[in-house]
Scaffold this motif. Structure first.
Motif, PDB file in Angstrom:
ATOM      1  N   GLN A   1     -64.416   5.373 -21.653  1.00  0.00           N
ATOM      2  CA  GLN A   1     -64.323   5.058 -20.230  1.00  0.00           C
ATOM      3  C   GLN A   1     -63.021   4.308 -19.962  1.00  0.00           C
ATOM      4  OE1 GLN A   1     -67.286   2.343 -18.797  1.00  0.00           O
ATOM      5  NE2 GLN A   1     -66.700   2.569 -16.639  1.00  0.00           N
ATOM      6  N   THR A   2     -62.237   4.810 -19.028  1.00  0.00           N
ATOM      7  CA  THR A   2     -61.012   4.127 -18.614  1.00  0.00           C
ATOM      8  C   THR A   2     -61.085   3.862 -17.112  1.00  0.00           C
ATOM      9  OG1 THR A   2     -59.864   6.231 -18.249  1.00  0.00           O
ATOM     10  CG2 THR A   2     -59.635   5.225 -20.419  1.00  0.00           C
ATOM     11  N   GLU A   3     -60.649   2.684 -16.715  1.00  0.00           N
ATOM     12  CA  GLU A   3     -60.655   2.305 -15.306  1.00  0.00           C
ATOM     13  C   GLU A   3     -59.336   1.646 -14.953  1.00  0.00           C
ATOM     14  OE1 GLU A   3     -63.905  -0.159 -14.211  1.00  0.00           O
ATOM     15  OE2 GLU A   3     -65.446   1.175 -15.022  1.00  0.00           O
TER      16      GLU A   3
ATOM     17  N   ILE B   1     -61.607   0.932 -21.741  1.00  0.00           N
ATOM     18  CA  ILE B   1     -60.238   0.455 -21.487  1.00  0.00           C
ATOM     19  C   ILE B   1     -60.129   0.226 -19.983  1.00  0.00           C
ATOM     20  CG2 ILE B   1     -57.783   0.920 -21.736  1.00  0.00           C
ATOM     21  CD1 ILE B   1     -58.498   2.917 -23.937  1.00  0.00           C
ATOM     22  N   ILE B   2     -60.018  -1.029 -19.586  1.00  0.00           N
ATOM     23  CA  ILE B   2     -60.058  -1.387 -18.171  1.00  0.00           C
ATOM     24  C   ILE B   2     -58.857  -2.260 -17.830  1.00  0.00           C
ATOM     25  CG2 ILE B   2     -61.401  -2.538 -16.366  1.00  0.00           C
ATOM     26  CD1 ILE B   2     -63.900  -2.019 -18.045  1.00  0.00           C
ATOM     27  N   ARG B   3     -58.228  -1.954 -16.717  1.00  0.00           N
ATOM     28  CA  ARG B   3     -57.162  -2.814 -16.221  1.00  0.00           C
ATOM     29  C   ARG B   3     -57.745  -3.761 -15.176  1.00  0.00           C
ATOM     30  NH1 ARG B   3     -51.035  -1.505 -14.016  1.00  0.00           N
ATOM     31  NH2 ARG B   3     -50.599  -3.631 -13.341  1.00  0.00           N
TER      32      ARG B   3
ATOM     33  N   ILE C   1     -55.023  -5.910 -19.663  1.00  0.00           N
ATOM     34  CA  ILE C   1     -55.787  -4.750 -20.107  1.00  0.00           C
ATOM     35  C   ILE C   1     -56.871  -5.254 -21.044  1.00  0.00           C
ATOM     36  CG2 ILE C   1     -55.750  -2.612 -21.444  1.00  0.00           C
ATOM     37  CD1 ILE C   1     -53.000  -2.057 -20.500  1.00  0.00           C
ATOM     38  N   VAL C   2     -58.095  -4.784 -20.828  1.00  0.00           N
ATOM     39  CA  VAL C   2     -59.221  -5.177 -21.666  1.00  0.00           C
ATOM     40  C   VAL C   2     -59.690  -3.964 -22.458  1.00  0.00           C
ATOM     41  CG1 VAL C   2     -61.548  -6.133 -21.725  1.00  0.00           C
ATOM     42  CG2 VAL C   2     -59.920  -6.923 -19.985  1.00  0.00           C
TER      43      VAL C   2
ATOM     44  N   ILE D   1     -69.984  -6.217 -30.072  1.00  0.00           N
ATOM     45  CA  ILE D   1     -68.970  -5.934 -29.047  1.00  0.00           C
ATOM     46  C   ILE D   1     -67.686  -6.649 -29.446  1.00  0.00           C
ATOM     47  CG2 ILE D   1     -68.312  -6.135 -26.630  1.00  0.00           C
ATOM     48  CD1 ILE D   1     -71.268  -6.275 -25.915  1.00  0.00           C
ATOM     49  N   PHE D   2     -66.626  -5.884 -29.646  1.00  0.00           N
ATOM     50  CA  PHE D   2     -65.296  -6.453 -29.859  1.00  0.00           C
ATOM     51  C   PHE D   2     -64.500  -6.266 -28.574  1.00  0.00           C
ATOM     52  CE2 PHE D   2     -66.344  -6.156 -34.339  1.00  0.00           C
ATOM     53  CZ  PHE D   2     -65.665  -7.232 -34.896  1.00  0.00           C
ATOM     54  N   THR D   3     -63.831  -7.325 -28.146  1.00  0.00           N
ATOM     55  CA  THR D   3     -63.051  -7.267 -26.911  1.00  0.00           C
ATOM     56  C   THR D   3     -61.663  -7.843 -27.151  1.00  0.00           C
ATOM     57  OG1 THR D   3     -65.064  -7.598 -25.612  1.00  0.00           O
ATOM     58  CG2 THR D   3     -62.964  -7.900 -24.479  1.00  0.00           C
ATOM     59  N   ILE D   4     -60.649  -7.060 -26.782  1.00  0.00           N
ATOM     60  CA  ILE D   4     -59.263  -7.523 -26.835  1.00  0.00           C
ATOM     61  C   ILE D   4     -58.732  -7.586 -25.407  1.00  0.00           C
ATOM     62  CG2 ILE D   4     -56.903  -6.972 -27.564  1.00  0.00           C
ATOM     63  CD1 ILE D   4     -58.033  -5.608 -30.008  1.00  0.00           C
TER      64      ILE D   4
END
Length: 423
Positions: free
Chosen positions: A298-300, A336-338, A343-344, A409-412
């Motif tokens: 999913q990209t936003e 991948i979300i902006r 960017i997350v 859940i890994f989040t960068i």
């Protein structure tokens, strides 16, 4: 070269056979068959040898094949009559090949309408040559209506072959494009791995330089003590410094080579394409481990062109870790979300999860909970690199339990200016 000769042999065999699928539109011994479309297709396909050689070979094979077939089927076969009957077809194919070569049709594949029109002209010229030879002895002529039919048949056959030829070429070009895309993806993943190694190698260079300096300072301190035992220790310290210095020099040469390899103009790509590469490569990785994993992506938001190797190496590390953490079945969600200026990246799996006491340790060098079938531990470098590189880019990396159930859940979170072009 071998393939060209095989195609030539196939042409010499198949055109005479295709010529037997025919009909006689003018109620004479002049036939219309599939031999001409087959010959036209082969001429378009085969660039060498020249069309003239192809015309000689095919014209001879067709005439000989028809004479031989007639000899088998006709009990009252006469060689002279058979030759008189079939020799004009030799000049039909030879004339066709001469016209094909004269029009230089194999240089005009980028202009299909012109090729089709010239194909019609080739067939009309070949038909005219055969009719002149076939009817000159009988003093027969062809009517205007007959020539209308000849042109119509030539038009239909030529453009049918051209359409089929372009369809095959289109499929070939798509297959070649797909193959090239896969090779580019493989190369990008390889180079992203090298990029990751350059970061680790650069850190090793820095450590080696510090050790060499500290060892030399130890050597000087011990040497100033003016004691025999201390002098021996000083010499050992000097040897250590020299050995570490050699390691540093070797690492510098390696670093220079890898850095030159990964430095080029195409260092930025759309985020959506990079995400697709990560998705497809890890699907293949899961298949190689005989695991059935359902991946979602999913990209936003609107993303700038992003640095290829940084993005791939960070995201690929997290997704590959998730693949390895799952047993035979599982789900991995890549997000991948902006959000404004950041960017997350998030990677969520439904695996066994990470115990709370290990969540801080997983970013420590050498720590690992993964072992191979032989019981050998993993290197424990992947997540260390992710944390170091993320912090170098002024970002953060977090790990937490999956609130929806089992898993991690890994989040960068990264400033978009650190990996985006022109941001």
């Amino acid at each position: 070269m071998k393939e060209k000769w095989l195609l030539l042999i196939l042409m010499v065999i198949s055109v005479p056979i295709a010529g037997e699928l025919n009909f006689y539109p003018f109620h004479t011994d002049f036939r219309v068959s599939l031999g001409t479309p087959a010959f036209f297709l082969f001429l378009l396909w085969i660039r060498s040898p020249s069309p003239l050689i192809s015309g000689l070979l095919v014209g001879s094979s067709v005439a000989i094949f028809r004479m031989g077939l007639e000899m088998v089927l006709e009990p009252q076969w006469n060689w002279g009559a058979a030759f008189q009957h079939h020799y004009p077809v030799f000049f039909y194919y030879l004339t066709y090949a001469i016209a094909f070569a004269a029009f230089r049709m194999n240089r005009r594949h980028d202009r299909p309408l012109l090729v089709g029109a010239l194909g019609v002209a080739c067939e009309i010229a070949a038909t005219l040559a055969e009719l002149l030879l076939r009817y000159s002895a009988l003093e027969q002529t062809t009517t205007f209506a007959t020539w209308n039919q000849i042109v119509l048949i030539a038009f239909f056959r030529s453009f049918f072959v051209l359409g089929f030829f372009n369809l095959v070429k289109l499929r070939q070009s798509k297959a070649a494009e797909e193959q090239k895309r896969k090779e580019n993806e493989k190369m990008l993943l390889l180079i992203s791995g090298l990029y990751e190694e350059t970061i680790q190698l650069k850190k090793t260079l820095h450590n080696a330089e510090n050790i060499a300096r500290d060892s030399y300072e130890l050597y000087q301190s011990l040497n100033d003590a003016q004691h025999v035992f201390q002098e021996e220790l000083a010499q050992k310290a000097l040897r250590i410094a020299g050995q570490v210095h050699e390691i540093k020099k070797d690492n510098q040469r390696i670093y220079a080579g890898i850095s030159g390899l990964i430095s080029h103009d195409s260092e930025f790509m759309p985020m959506e394409e990079l995400a697709d590469i990560v998705l497809r490569s890890n699907q293949k990785y899961a298949q190689s481990l005989s695991k059935k994993i359902d991946f979602t992506l999913q990209t936003e938001g609107i993303f700038p062109l992003c640095h290829v190797y940084t993005t791939l190496s960070l995201l690929n590390n997290l997704v590959a870790n998730a693949v390895e953490a799952l047993e035979e079945l599982g789900i991995i969600r890549i997000g991948i979300i902006r959000k404004m200026d950041v960017i997350v990246f998030s990677v969520i799996d439904n695996g066994p999860g990470i115990k709370p006491k290990y969540r801080e340790k997983i970013f420590m060098p050498g720590f690992t909970t993964k072992f191979d079938q032989a019981g050998n531990p993993s290197t424990g470098i992947g997540l260390v690199y992710v944390k170091q590189e993320t912090e170098r880019l002024l970002g953060t990396v977090q790990v937490q339990a999956n609130s929806e159930g089992a898993g991690t859940i890994f989040t960068i979170t990264l400033p978009i200016s650190q990996i985006g072009k022109g941001e």
